[in-house]
Design a protein around this motif. Structure first.
Motif, short mmCIF file in Angstrom:
data_model
loop_
_atom_site.label_atom_id
_atom_site.label_comp_id
_atom_site.label_asym_id
_atom_site.label_seq_id
_atom_site.Cartn_x
_atom_site.Cartn_y
_atom_site.Cartn_z
N LEU A 1 43.76 -22.35 -0.69
CA LEU A 1 43.43 -23.50 -1.99
C LEU A 1 42.63 -23.04 -3.09
CD1 LEU A 1 43.26 -26.45 -2.55
CD2 LEU A 1 40.88 -26.52 -1.14
N VAL A 2 41.95 -21.63 -2.65
CA VAL A 2 41.27 -20.82 -3.93
C VAL A 2 42.12 -20.53 -5.15
CG1 VAL A 2 41.39 -18.59 -2.71
CG2 VAL A 2 39.52 -19.41 -4.11
N THR A 3 43.45 -20.24 -4.69
CA THR A 3 44.28 -19.75 -5.64
C THR A 3 44.33 -20.80 -6.89
OG1 THR A 3 46.27 -20.40 -4.63
CG2 THR A 3 45.57 -18.07 -4.10
N ILE A 4 44.22 -22.02 -6.45
CA ILE A 4 44.35 -23.09 -7.63
C ILE A 4 43.30 -23.02 -8.68
CG2 ILE A 4 44.34 -25.39 -8.01
CD1 ILE A 4 45.79 -25.95 -5.34
N TRP A 5 41.95 -22.56 -8.16
CA TRP A 5 40.71 -22.57 -8.58
C TRP A 5 41.00 -21.10 -9.48
CZ3 TRP A 5 36.90 -19.32 -9.96
CH2 TRP A 5 35.84 -19.81 -10.80
N VAL A 6 41.11 -20.11 -8.81
CA VAL A 6 41.19 -18.90 -9.76
C VAL A 6 42.19 -18.96 -10.88
CG1 VAL A 6 41.69 -16.57 -9.39
CG2 VAL A 6 40.47 -17.57 -7.72
N ASN A 7 43.52 -19.60 -10.86
CA ASN A 7 44.45 -19.34 -11.92
C ASN A 7 44.01 -20.39 -12.83
OD1 ASN A 7 46.61 -17.34 -10.81
ND2 ASN A 7 46.86 -18.94 -9.20
N ASN A 8 43.36 -21.42 -12.46
CA ASN A 8 42.88 -22.20 -13.45
C ASN A 8 41.58 -21.41 -14.27
OD1 ASN A 8 42.99 -24.85 -15.15
ND2 ASN A 8 40.82 -25.02 -14.05
N MET B 1 41.50 -18.37 -14.82
CA MET B 1 42.02 -17.24 -15.70
C MET B 1 42.71 -17.71 -16.95
SD MET B 1 43.70 -14.97 -12.89
CE MET B 1 44.78 -13.92 -13.78
N ALA B 2 43.05 -19.03 -16.89
CA ALA B 2 43.49 -19.71 -18.26
C ALA B 2 42.71 -20.36 -18.82
CB ALA B 2 44.80 -20.85 -17.55
N ASN B 3 41.65 -21.01 -18.30
CA ASN B 3 40.71 -21.89 -18.70
C ASN B 3 39.18 -21.74 -18.96
OD1 ASN B 3 43.11 -23.57 -19.85
ND2 ASN B 3 43.23 -24.06 -17.71
N GLY B 4 38.78 -20.66 -18.23
CA GLY B 4 37.37 -20.51 -17.88
C GLY B 4 37.06 -20.97 -16.46
N ALA B 5 35.76 -20.58 -16.14
CA ALA B 5 35.28 -20.48 -14.68
C ALA B 5 34.51 -22.02 -14.52
CB ALA B 5 34.55 -19.47 -14.38
N HIS B 6 34.18 -22.76 -15.80
CA HIS B 6 33.47 -23.97 -15.39
C HIS B 6 34.15 -25.23 -15.00
CE1 HIS B 6 29.46 -25.74 -16.17
NE2 HIS B 6 30.20 -26.60 -16.71
N HIS B 7 34.70 -25.26 -13.83
CA HIS B 7 35.37 -26.04 -13.23
C HIS B 7 35.53 -26.13 -11.79
CE1 HIS B 7 38.47 -22.99 -12.86
NE2 HIS B 7 38.96 -23.55 -11.98
N ALA B 8 35.41 -27.23 -10.89
CA ALA B 8 35.55 -27.22 -9.50
C ALA B 8 36.72 -28.18 -8.89
CB ALA B 8 34.18 -27.72 -8.82
N LEU B 9 36.81 -28.19 -7.78
CA LEU B 9 37.63 -29.02 -7.02
C LEU B 9 36.97 -30.15 -6.63
CD1 LEU B 9 40.09 -26.49 -5.21
CD2 LEU B 9 40.34 -27.24 -7.32
N LYS B 10 37.79 -31.37 -6.43
CA LYS B 10 37.12 -32.84 -6.12
C LYS B 10 38.31 -33.32 -5.27
CE LYS B 10 34.37 -36.57 -7.29
NZ LYS B 10 33.18 -36.39 -6.09
N MET B 11 37.79 -34.01 -4.06
CA MET B 11 38.86 -34.77 -3.35
C MET B 11 38.48 -36.37 -3.77
SD MET B 11 41.00 -34.92 -1.16
CE MET B 11 41.24 -33.64 -0.17
N LEU B 12 39.53 -36.99 -4.21
CA LEU B 12 39.35 -38.26 -4.50
C LEU B 12 40.28 -39.32 -3.81
CD1 LEU B 12 39.37 -37.97 -8.57
CD2 LEU B 12 37.57 -38.41 -7.03
N LEU C 1 49.80 -14.22 -11.86
CA LEU C 1 49.04 -15.16 -11.09
C LEU C 1 48.22 -14.37 -9.89
CD1 LEU C 1 51.60 -17.96 -10.98
CD2 LEU C 1 49.62 -17.76 -12.45
N MET C 2 47.45 -15.15 -9.61
CA MET C 2 46.75 -14.71 -8.40
C MET C 2 47.14 -15.66 -7.17
SD MET C 2 44.70 -12.13 -9.13
CE MET C 2 43.52 -12.01 -7.55
N ILE C 3 47.70 -14.86 -5.98
CA ILE C 3 48.37 -15.59 -5.00
C ILE C 3 47.68 -14.99 -3.72
CG2 ILE C 3 50.44 -15.54 -6.01
CD1 ILE C 3 51.53 -13.21 -4.34
N TYR C 4 47.90 -15.71 -2.58
CA TYR C 4 47.19 -15.41 -1.26
C TYR C 4 47.86 -14.23 -0.85
CZ TYR C 4 46.10 -15.65 3.58
OH TYR C 4 45.86 -15.48 5.08
N ALA C 5 47.12 -13.17 -0.34
CA ALA C 5 47.51 -11.87 0.01
C ALA C 5 47.36 -11.59 1.67
CB ALA C 5 46.93 -10.90 -0.72
#
Length: 207
Positions: free
Chosen positions: A187-194, A196-207, A102-106
């Motif tokens: 927060l970016v680690t959530i995007w990066v790990n997803n 790595m697992a599922n491809g880069a075509h996604h983004a976060l959204k606040m609902l 996993l990519m973690i904050y460093a």
């Protein structure tokens, strides 16, 4: 508006293309503007000015920092702080490392954005563009408008960045003063790990 892009990796190039598409004048910095990388950039970013860091920082009315996190302080310390005074500096950088797949904050307890603000007290640092990959920073086609999270001390600077985000296809959520960048750099680690697992075509959204 004149945009100074400080860094010529994937993020710098993606944002340069976005700003150019919106009609802005782009000055993009690379370590060797007259070398092979400079030639490649001139071919890829037809119409942009490919130059060194000092010239891009001086020319830009708004600056975007896109270097690797490990080189942030050296990059800024090599510039004339007076040339950056009063300007908005968008900090896109992240500090991560891989651990157990996993990519973690460093980083440490202080965000890169806070360190930048301390180095440049007369510059308006805004954390942004750090919670998504380069491929979809401009006009992401995701079915609905994703959220770009920003942090910074100056309200007018954040408003200017929010206006840019709107033209780039994002809604903006202001998370608070620059100290809030600590959360965004995690927060970016959530995007990066997803990615790595599922491809880069996604983004976060606040609902």
């Amino acid at each position: 508006m004149k945009i100074g892009i400080l860094g010529s990796g994937a993020v710098g190039v993606a944002l340069a293309k976005g700003f150019m598409a919106e009609g802005h004048e782009v000055h993009i910095a690379t370590r060797e503007p007259d070398g092979e990388k400079g030639t490649t950039l001139k071919n890829e970013l037809d119409g942009a000015t490919v130059t060194d860091f000092a010239a891009a920082a001086a020319a830009g009315e708004l600056l975007v920092l896109c270097v690797k996190a490990a080189g942030v302080e050296a990059t800024i310390q090599a510039l004339d702080a007076a040339a950056l005074a009063g300007k908005v500096l968008i900090d896109t950088t992240n500090v991560m490392q891989q651990e157990n797949g996993l990519m973690i904050y460093a980083g440490d307890s202080t965000s890169v954005a806070e360190k930048l603000q301390a180095l440049l007290p007369d510059t308006h640092v805004v954390k942004a563009f750090n919670t998504v990959g380069a491929a979809i920073m401009y006009k992401p086609d995701l079915g609905e408008t994703p959220t770009m999270f920003v942090a910074g001390n100056d309200e007018s600077a954040k408003q200017q960045v929010a206006e840019i985000m709107g033209t780039f296809g994002w809604e903006t959520l202001d998370t608070g003063p620059v100290v809030a960048a600590r959360a965004l750099e995690h927060l970016v680690t959530i995007w990066v790990n997803n990615a790595m697992a599922n491809g880069a075509h996604h983004a976060l959204k606040m609902l």
